[in-house]
Design a protein around this motif. Structure first.
Motif, PDB file in Angstrom:
ATOM      1  N   GLU A  21     -62.345  21.325 -26.309  1.00  0.00           N
ATOM      2  CA  GLU A  21     -63.069  22.553 -26.174  1.00  0.00           C
ATOM      3  C   GLU A  21     -62.658  23.765 -26.944  1.00  0.00           C
ATOM      4  N   VAL A  22     -63.385  24.735 -27.185  1.00  0.00           N
ATOM      5  CA  VAL A  22     -63.130  25.856 -27.816  1.00  0.00           C
ATOM      6  C   VAL A  22     -63.538  26.990 -26.879  1.00  0.00           C
ATOM      7  N   GLY A  56     -57.543  31.154 -19.117  1.00  0.00           N
ATOM      8  CA  GLY A  56     -58.265  31.828 -17.676  1.00  0.00           C
ATOM      9  C   GLY A  56     -60.025  31.711 -17.914  1.00  0.00           C
ATOM     10  N   ALA A  57     -60.140  31.478 -19.013  1.00  0.00           N
ATOM     11  CA  ALA A  57     -61.599  31.315 -19.422  1.00  0.00           C
ATOM     12  C   ALA A  57     -62.591  30.638 -18.563  1.00  0.00           C
ATOM     13  N   GLY A  58     -63.600  31.158 -18.189  1.00  0.00           N
ATOM     14  CA  GLY A  58     -64.612  30.406 -17.356  1.00  0.00           C
ATOM     15  C   GLY A  58     -65.597  29.432 -18.365  1.00  0.00           C
ATOM     16  N   ALA A  59     -66.429  28.706 -17.478  1.00  0.00           N
ATOM     17  CA  ALA A  59     -67.293  27.337 -18.330  1.00  0.00           C
ATOM     18  C   ALA A  59     -68.204  28.398 -19.100  1.00  0.00           C
ATOM     19  N   GLU A  60     -68.496  29.620 -18.827  1.00  0.00           N
ATOM     20  CA  GLU A  60     -69.487  30.496 -19.952  1.00  0.00           C
ATOM     21  C   GLU A  60     -69.021  30.667 -21.109  1.00  0.00           C
ATOM     22  N   ALA A  61     -67.741  30.505 -21.272  1.00  0.00           N
ATOM     23  CA  ALA A  61     -66.998  30.751 -22.691  1.00  0.00           C
ATOM     24  C   ALA A  61     -66.641  29.586 -23.347  1.00  0.00           C
ATOM     25  N   ARG A  62     -66.595  28.428 -22.735  1.00  0.00           N
ATOM     26  CA  ARG A  62     -66.039  27.209 -23.370  1.00  0.00           C
ATOM     27  C   ARG A  62     -67.315  26.247 -23.911  1.00  0.00           C
ATOM     28  N   TYR A  63     -67.003  25.886 -25.017  1.00  0.00           N
ATOM     29  CA  TYR A  63     -67.780  24.922 -25.914  1.00  0.00           C
ATOM     30  C   TYR A  63     -67.206  23.740 -26.347  1.00  0.00           C
ATOM     31  N   PRO A  64     -67.869  22.704 -26.258  1.00  0.00           N
ATOM     32  CA  PRO A  64     -67.234  21.330 -26.881  1.00  0.00           C
ATOM     33  C   PRO A  64     -67.028  21.683 -28.172  1.00  0.00           C
ATOM     34  N   VAL A  65     -65.799  21.151 -28.762  1.00  0.00           N
ATOM     35  CA  VAL A  65     -65.474  21.189 -30.434  1.00  0.00           C
ATOM     36  C   VAL A  65     -66.579  20.228 -31.166  1.00  0.00           C
ATOM     37  N   GLU A  66     -66.871  19.259 -30.808  1.00  0.00           N
ATOM     38  CA  GLU A  66     -67.775  18.253 -31.435  1.00  0.00           C
ATOM     39  C   GLU A  66     -68.946  19.032 -31.676  1.00  0.00           C
ATOM     40  N   ASN A 116     -65.346  20.571 -42.745  1.00  0.00           N
ATOM     41  CA  ASN A 116     -66.525  19.835 -42.638  1.00  0.00           C
ATOM     42  C   ASN A 116     -67.722  20.310 -43.623  1.00  0.00           C
ATOM     43  N   GLN A 117     -67.378  21.526 -44.313  1.00  0.00           N
ATOM     44  CA  GLN A 117     -68.458  21.941 -45.418  1.00  0.00           C
ATOM     45  C   GLN A 117     -68.220  21.307 -46.664  1.00  0.00           C
TER      46      GLN A 117
END
Length: 299
Positions: A21-22, A56-66, A116-117
């Protein structure tokens, strides 16, 4: 801590990678700057707060790296210093002379692309080569930095592919030209803070693969001028600023060192890996042709 820059909903932002996650720091810590260079300018005392906010970040700040669209970790550094002739086996394979000072050049920001670019093979030449390298990221700026203090000025490290157009590198007065074609160097995927790695990254293995084939392999400790000495040396020439980048040279195994060079061609994939730092991946593509009425080819 692993800092990265990425694009979210068309906007550049920065984050911290935690596993797969990021954490988007613009959400988790909106009072912080939105780019890594500005974050580093706050000083090393700002980093523990960043780490705490990410944890301590919540789900709203987390995204999958993929599927993440990476950006170069630092988009507009004050300077990108390229250094060469730092691994003696590479000096030998290039039939170059050993010098008392590393080869030095500057790169411009738009010669660099993110993880990846695609790296572009320019119209001017088919002699596009790879150079896997360790990139040093300056945290605390300064001038006339002693060797003993040098590593305390390093914020972290990243992978770098110092893509080179050899036809120009072979011209003594055009080395810098061969290092600065648009979108020819890779940088990323993230910056690993220095506290997570051995001092100066000594003992870590650097490898470069092209289409899965191992081309380069060396211990960072093989560098003739180590990270501390390079930071010291460059600070005697430049004032170093937070976010400045120092590319530390490449080991042996480049295409140009082979009797029959295998230059990079569209469809190739280059991966630069540094143990503990990460894997930088860049496909190769032809640069888009802008004008059909100009012959810009050198060789």
């Amino acid at each position: 801590m692993r800092l990265l820059s990425f694009e979210r909903n068309g906007t550049a932002t920065m984050g911290v990678r935690l596993g797969d996650e990021v954490v988007d720091l613009s959400v988790a810590a909106p009072d912080l700057p939105r780019d890594i260079r500005s974050l580093l300018a706050l000083g090393p005392e700002a980093l523990p707060g960043v780490e705490k906010a990410a944890a301590g970040a919540g789900a709203e700040a987390r995204y999958p790296v993929e599927g993440l669209r990476y950006l170069t970790p630092i988009a507009l550094p004050d300077k990108i210093i390229g250094l060469g002739k730092n691994y003696m086996k590479h000096v030998d394979e290039m039939k170059a002379d050993v010098q008392s000072f590393p080869g030095m050049f500057l790169r411009v920001p738009d010669s660099m692309v993110a993880h990846n670019q695609p790296i572009w093979r320019p119209e001017a030449s088919e002699t596009l080569d790879y150079e896997g390298e360790l990139m040093v990221v300056i945290g605390r700026g300064g001038r006339m930095i002693s060797r003993d203090e040098a590593l305390s000025h390093v914020a972290g490290y990243a992978c770098h592919n110092d893509g080179s157009v050899r036809a120009y590198n072979y011209i003594p007065s055009a080395v810098t030209a061969g290092k600065n074609f648009l979108n020819t160097g890779g940088f990323g995927p993230e910056i690993v803070t220095a506290d997570e790695l051995p001092p100066g990254c000594k003992g870590l293995r650097l490898t470069t693969h092209v289409n899965g084939e191992l081309r380069q392999s060396a211990d960072i400790a093989e560098m003739h001028w180590d990270v501390a000495h390079l930071v010291h040396l460059m600070s005697t020439i430049f004032t170093l600023y937070p976010g400045d980048l120092i590319a530390t040279g490449t080991p042996s195994g480049v295409a140009a060192g082979r009797p029959n060079p295998k230059w990079l061609v569209p469809g190739d994939v280059v991966q630069v890996e540094i143990e503990g730092v990460g894997i930088l991946t860049n496909p190769i593509a032809d640069a888009p042709r802008i004008r059909s009425d100009l012959d810009v080819r050198l060789v």
